[in-house]
Design an enzyme around this catalytic site. Structure first.
Site, PDB file in Angstrom:
ATOM      1  NE  ARG A 105      -1.388  18.949   2.249  1.00 29.14           N
ATOM      2  CZ  ARG A 105      -0.050  19.107   2.771  1.00 29.14           C
ATOM      3  NH1 ARG A 105       0.166  19.728   4.057  1.00 29.14           N
ATOM      4  NH2 ARG A 105       0.814  18.779   2.066  1.00 29.14           N
ATOM      5  CB  CYS A 109     -13.368  27.071  -5.035  1.00 25.41           C
ATOM      6  SG  CYS A 109     -13.597  28.221  -6.162  1.00 25.41           S
ATOM      7  CG  ASN A 143       0.741  24.045   3.309  1.00 18.28           C
ATOM      8  OD1 ASN A 143       0.575  23.463   2.588  1.00 18.28           O
ATOM      9  ND2 ASN A 143       1.986  23.933   3.954  1.00 18.28           N
ATOM     10  CD  GLU A 144       4.266  23.070   0.761  1.00 15.81           C
ATOM     11  OE1 GLU A 144       3.427  22.000   0.418  1.00 15.81           O
ATOM     12  OE2 GLU A 144       5.428  22.679   1.136  1.00 15.81           O
ATOM     13  CB  CYS A 153     -10.761  25.524  -8.562  1.00 18.69           C
ATOM     14  SG  CYS A 153     -12.702  25.498  -8.508  1.00 18.69           S
ATOM     15  CB  CYS A 155     -16.079  25.802  -9.493  1.00 19.53           C
ATOM     16  SG  CYS A 155     -15.785  27.334  -8.882  1.00 19.53           S
ATOM     17  CB  CYS A 158     -12.708  29.472 -11.162  1.00 15.94           C
ATOM     18  SG  CYS A 158     -12.412  29.244  -9.475  1.00 15.94           S
ATOM     19  CD  GLU A 304       6.527  22.451   5.494  1.00 12.84           C
ATOM     20  OE1 GLU A 304       6.684  21.647   4.757  1.00 12.84           O
ATOM     21  OE2 GLU A 304       5.308  23.144   5.639  1.00 12.84           O
ATOM     22  CD1 TRP A 312       2.968  12.392   3.029  1.00  9.21           C
ATOM     23  CD2 TRP A 312       1.450  12.731   1.354  1.00  9.21           C
ATOM     24  NE1 TRP A 312       2.677  13.873   2.861  1.00  9.21           N
ATOM     25  CE2 TRP A 312       1.753  13.972   2.023  1.00  9.21           C
ATOM     26  CE3 TRP A 312       0.467  12.448   0.528  1.00  9.21           C
ATOM     27  CZ2 TRP A 312       0.982  15.161   1.602  1.00  9.21           C
ATOM     28  CZ3 TRP A 312      -0.308  13.500  -0.131  1.00  9.21           C
ATOM     29  CH2 TRP A 312       0.068  14.908   0.399  1.00  9.21           C
TER      30      TRP A 312
HETATM   31  C1  GLA Z   1       4.635  20.193   2.789  1.00  7.62           C
HETATM   32  C2  GLA Z   1       3.660  20.847   3.535  1.00  7.62           C
HETATM   33  C3  GLA Z   1       3.682  20.306   5.052  1.00  7.62           C
HETATM   34  C4  GLA Z   1       3.623  18.597   5.009  1.00  7.62           C
HETATM   35  C5  GLA Z   1       5.009  18.340   4.152  1.00  7.62           C
HETATM   36  C6  GLA Z   1       5.371  17.042   4.134  1.00  7.62           C
HETATM   37  O1  GLA Z   1       5.847  20.914   2.598  1.00  7.62           O
HETATM   38  O2  GLA Z   1       3.715  22.017   3.933  1.00  7.62           O
HETATM   39  O3  GLA Z   1       2.293  20.782   5.650  1.00  7.62           O
HETATM   40  O4  GLA Z   1       2.609  18.235   4.403  1.00  7.62           O
HETATM   41  O5  GLA Z   1       4.799  18.923   2.821  1.00  7.62           O
HETATM   42  O6  GLA Z   1       4.132  16.502   3.219  1.00  7.62           O
END
Ligand code: GLA
Ligand code: GLA
Length: 739
Positions: A105, A109, A143-144, A153, A155, A158, A304, A312
């Site tokens: 994931r 870029c 996400n994060e 990146c 490239c 950038c 979260e 993992w």
């Molecule tokens: C992060 C992500 C989630 C998941 C967790 C666990 O916090 O936001 O999508 O991937 O890690 O790896």
């Protein structure tokens, strides 16, 4: 509807005939919200321009029927394979010029125009589709953000954007050459087009160029998020926008990113595989939450919160009974208004098969389900009552992304870690149940009795002025090693001896220093010898008093900690990194000198913290250990949640209230009488050395009002001799507020 508990749910990983069971189990345990679709781009747009919202509509509807609301993620951290095939240039390039390919994931870029166009079209469609769905209450962008591979990146796209960013910043290439110190090693540029990102070079990189690169990368991420935030704002007026942060992660300036959001959310895995094992110490988690609260100076959500073994390819440890709850309550005690657990059911697919959820692989409710259900039952009424309340600390710690960048680039000592160093200074406060706000260098500091500004390495006139004013007006400031070394371009300042711009308020000069490489040093404080490490500032006193001295090196006996009276305040300077024992001893005195007191006393592993709102305070006592513990509270508190008062079972939390509104009124009257009854000299003593914390704070407040009324920034030399009694009189006569 107040939302306090939720889960991250990935219905697309399971067959539809399971959904009903999941949703029923969620309802039965009191879940009020789910986050959905965070990475589901392919499921929502299986081929370019063909959208499929049917499955998501169905699950949102089913959840709504069971009283559960939805937060939708934009799945832009997972661009689908069809898009990558059509436009492989969307994939990012690292500093080794290697493409980071599809397969995990965050393979995108963030400056790529084609990618942004895909996002624009998708988010437009997606947000319009759910804009007026009453079950959807808000959005999480991406996400994060910023957590990709090691560097951002690099490239061609950038590169172009970086040049543009530099052009806007410096206008003239000569200015850039000056700012980057390019006279060194023949690095001068004739035009912006010669500049590249910091690709792998032969040897030695330019720290000034690297700092601008990190600033650029942060701005790019904020801009990337803004593209989506703007679309959602326009289309979805009734829904909130948030983003899931990662505590102190330093790839994007979270303060700046926060400006796009209604509130900040956070992800935390105290016993996660990337954390210290067996888990991140409680004081570090506390610091994370305080930082998260500081990014917008506002309550936050946990998007979260760990609910099981993390993993993992390898796994972390199993949270013991009660631990998940204790961790969640700690987030609340520091300002979270909602806890969303990651994840509902342990995934059976892909990278995160071992990142465990509330339910195991089998989907049967077990120990964790029961634990979280009972947490929700017990805490929901409290969460409702305390919503919007905040900790109101008397102490603050400065936290700066720029400092973090600069010290990542040049740590000065091989083991110096900016956040680790902050944590070390946070711990003595945490251990005394003294709450802390994290603030920026340029924030108004006047509400704090004590401000700790660690590793204030990059210095500008503006920052120095802020500290000077704070101290001048009675603030207590702690500075330490490497303060005032560099200018904002990451170039060493040469005008004065260290600590440069701050030397006057510190009352010291540091003509020499020593890097304590591969050895621990020693310092003597009050006839005890303590370990120190990493650094030794060889200090010359220029008005400050020595408090501790080196017990090592050719500078043995010379001061390592000093204190200086400046204006109405004081500045401590610590010329090293102290061991926990040394910092503990030192802060015992710094805190009492500053009039900062804790909420109560508790043994190791028990935290006491307070949130307050409209004069009402709630105190959380949390036992993180597996043993029974007792604690003592300062002041009067009434227990509203718990078993045996001030005795905590393993992982138990108790909650107390204190309605102090009335008490404060009474204090106000008696404070007024006391202040008006003093001579100017006595008032000055209260202000500078006063042990009566409330009186001192009141007096500081009066002085602030005085300055504001007369439109001044600070007291000057003459005014320090002003008649304080006169000022107190004016205040109580209502002169400053037209009473
Ligand atoms: C992060 C992500 C989630 C998941 C967790 C666990 O916090 O936001 O999508 O991937 O890690 O790896
Ligand atoms: C070598 C080089 C110098 C300088 C020093 C310190 O001796 O010849 O140019 O770089 O190292 O790094």
């Amino acid at each position: 509807m107040d939302i306090h508990f939720g889960v991250d749910y990935y219905p697309e990983h399971w067959s539809r005939d399971r959904w009903e069971t999941d949703v029923r189990l969620m309802e039965e345990m009191g879940i009020q919200v789910v986050r959905l679709a965070e990475f589901s781009w392919h499921k929502l747009e299986p081929a370019e321009g063909s959208y499929d919202f049917e499955w998501l509509d169905s699950i949102i509807k089913l959840l709504e029927e069971h009283g559960i609301k939805t937060v939708l993620g934009t799945p832009t951290a997972a661009p689908p394979a069809w898009m990558i095939k059509a436009h492989p240039e969307i994939q990012p390039v690292d500093k080794f010029s290697r493409v980071r390919h599809f397969g995990g994931r965050h393979h995108d870029c963030q400056s790529n125009k084609t990618y942004r166009e895909y996002i624009r079209r998708f988010v437009e469609e997606y947000s319009k589709h759910y804009a007026y769905n009453p079950a959807v209450i808000g959005w999480q962008i991406d996400n994060e953000l910023g957590t990709y591979f090691d560097e951002s990146c690099m490239c061609p796209s950038c590169t172009g954007r970086f040049r543009q960013w530099l052009k806007e910043k410096y206008k003239d290439i000569a200015e850039l050459n000056k700012a980057w110190g390019t006279a060194f090693w023949s690095q001068d540029y004739n035009e912006f087009e010669e500049i590249t990102p910091p690709l792998l070079t032969a040897t030695g990189e330019n720290p000034s160029a690297l700092l601008d690169w990190k600033r650029f990368a942060s701005d790019l991420i904020v801009d990337f998020a803004k593209l989506q935030a703007d679309i959602i704002r326009r289309n979805c007026p009734g829904q909130f926008i948030t983003h899931n942060y990662m505590n102190f992660a330093n790839r994007v300036d979270y303060y700046e990113l926060g400006k796009l959001l209604d509130f900040v959310s956070d992800d935390i895995y105290p016993a996660g595989i990337w954390q210290k094992q067996p888990h991140q110490p409680e004081h570090e988690m506390a610091a994370c939450y305080d930082a998260v609260r500081g990014y917008k100076k506002k309550n936050y959500w946990m998007m979260e919160q760990q609910a099981g073994i993390a993993g993992w390819n390898i796994m972390g440890r199993a949270p013991a009974p009660g631990e998940i709850s204790a961790w969640a309550v700690q987030a609340v005690a520091h300002g979270a208004d909602a806890i969303v657990f990651f994840r509902w059911r342990t995934c059976a697919l892909g990278t995160e098969q071992y990142w465990h959820g509330i339910l195991g692989h089998s989907g049967n409710p077990g120990r964790v389900y029961e634990e979280i259900r009972s947490l929700i039952t017990r805490f929901s009424p409290v969460m409702k009552e305390i919503k919007g309340s905040m900790p109101r600390p008397e102490a603050a710690m400065v936290h700066s992304f720029e400092l973090n960048y600069a010290l990542d680039i040049q740590p000065n000592h091989p083991d110096l870690d900016y956040i680790g160093h902050l944590m070390g200074l946070y711990k003595p406060l945490y251990d005394r149940n003294i709450q802390v706000d994290f603030v920026r260098e340029t924030d108004d500091l006047s509400q704090y009795r004590l401000v700790i500004a660690p590793l204030q390495y990059l210095m500008t006139k503006e920052i120095a002025e802020n500290y000077r004013n704070y101290v001048n007006r009675g603030g207590n400031l702690v500075l330490d090693m490497r303060a005032g070394v560099k200018d904002e371009h990451n170039i060493c300042m040469t005008e004065y001896e260290l600590p440069g711009e701050l030397r006057d308020i510190c009352g010291i000069e540091i003509p020499e220093y020593d890097c304590l490489y591969e050895k621990k040093g020693k310092a003597e404080y009050k006839e005890e010898v303590y370990e120190i490490s990493k650094w030794a500032d060889i200090i010359e006193l220029k008005g400050a008093e020595p408090l501790a001295s080196f017990a090592c090196g050719f500078y043995e006996g010379s001061p390592v900690v000093t204190v200086n009276q400046y204006g109405m305040g004081r500045v401590w300077y610590i010329g090293t990194e102290g061991s926990p024992e040394f910092l503990d001893a030192l802060f015992e005195d710094i805190l009492s000198e500053s009039g900062v007191g804790g909420i109560g006393k508790s043994p190791e592993g028990v935290e006491l913290s307070v949130r307050e709102k409209n004069g009402k305070r709630w105190l959380f006592a949390i036992n993180f250990t597996d043993q029974e513990k007792s604690f003592k509270l300062n002041g009067t508190w009434r227990m509203i949640l718990g078993e045996r008062e001030k005795k905590l079972q393993p992982c138990e939390t108790q909650v107390y209230v204190n309605d102090l509104g009335a008490a404060e009124d009474k204090e106000e009257t008696s404070m007024k009488e006391e202040l008006l009854g003093m001579s100017s000299k006595e008032l000055f003593i209260v202000l500078t050395e006063g042990r009566d914390v409330l009186l001192r704070a009141k007096l500081q407040n009066i002085l602030r009002e005085h300055l504001k009324h007369y439109g001044k920034d600070s007291f000057n030399e003459e005014e320090e001799n002003v008649d304080l009694r006169l000022i107190v009189g004016e205040y109580y006569d209502g002169k400053y507020n037209g009473r």
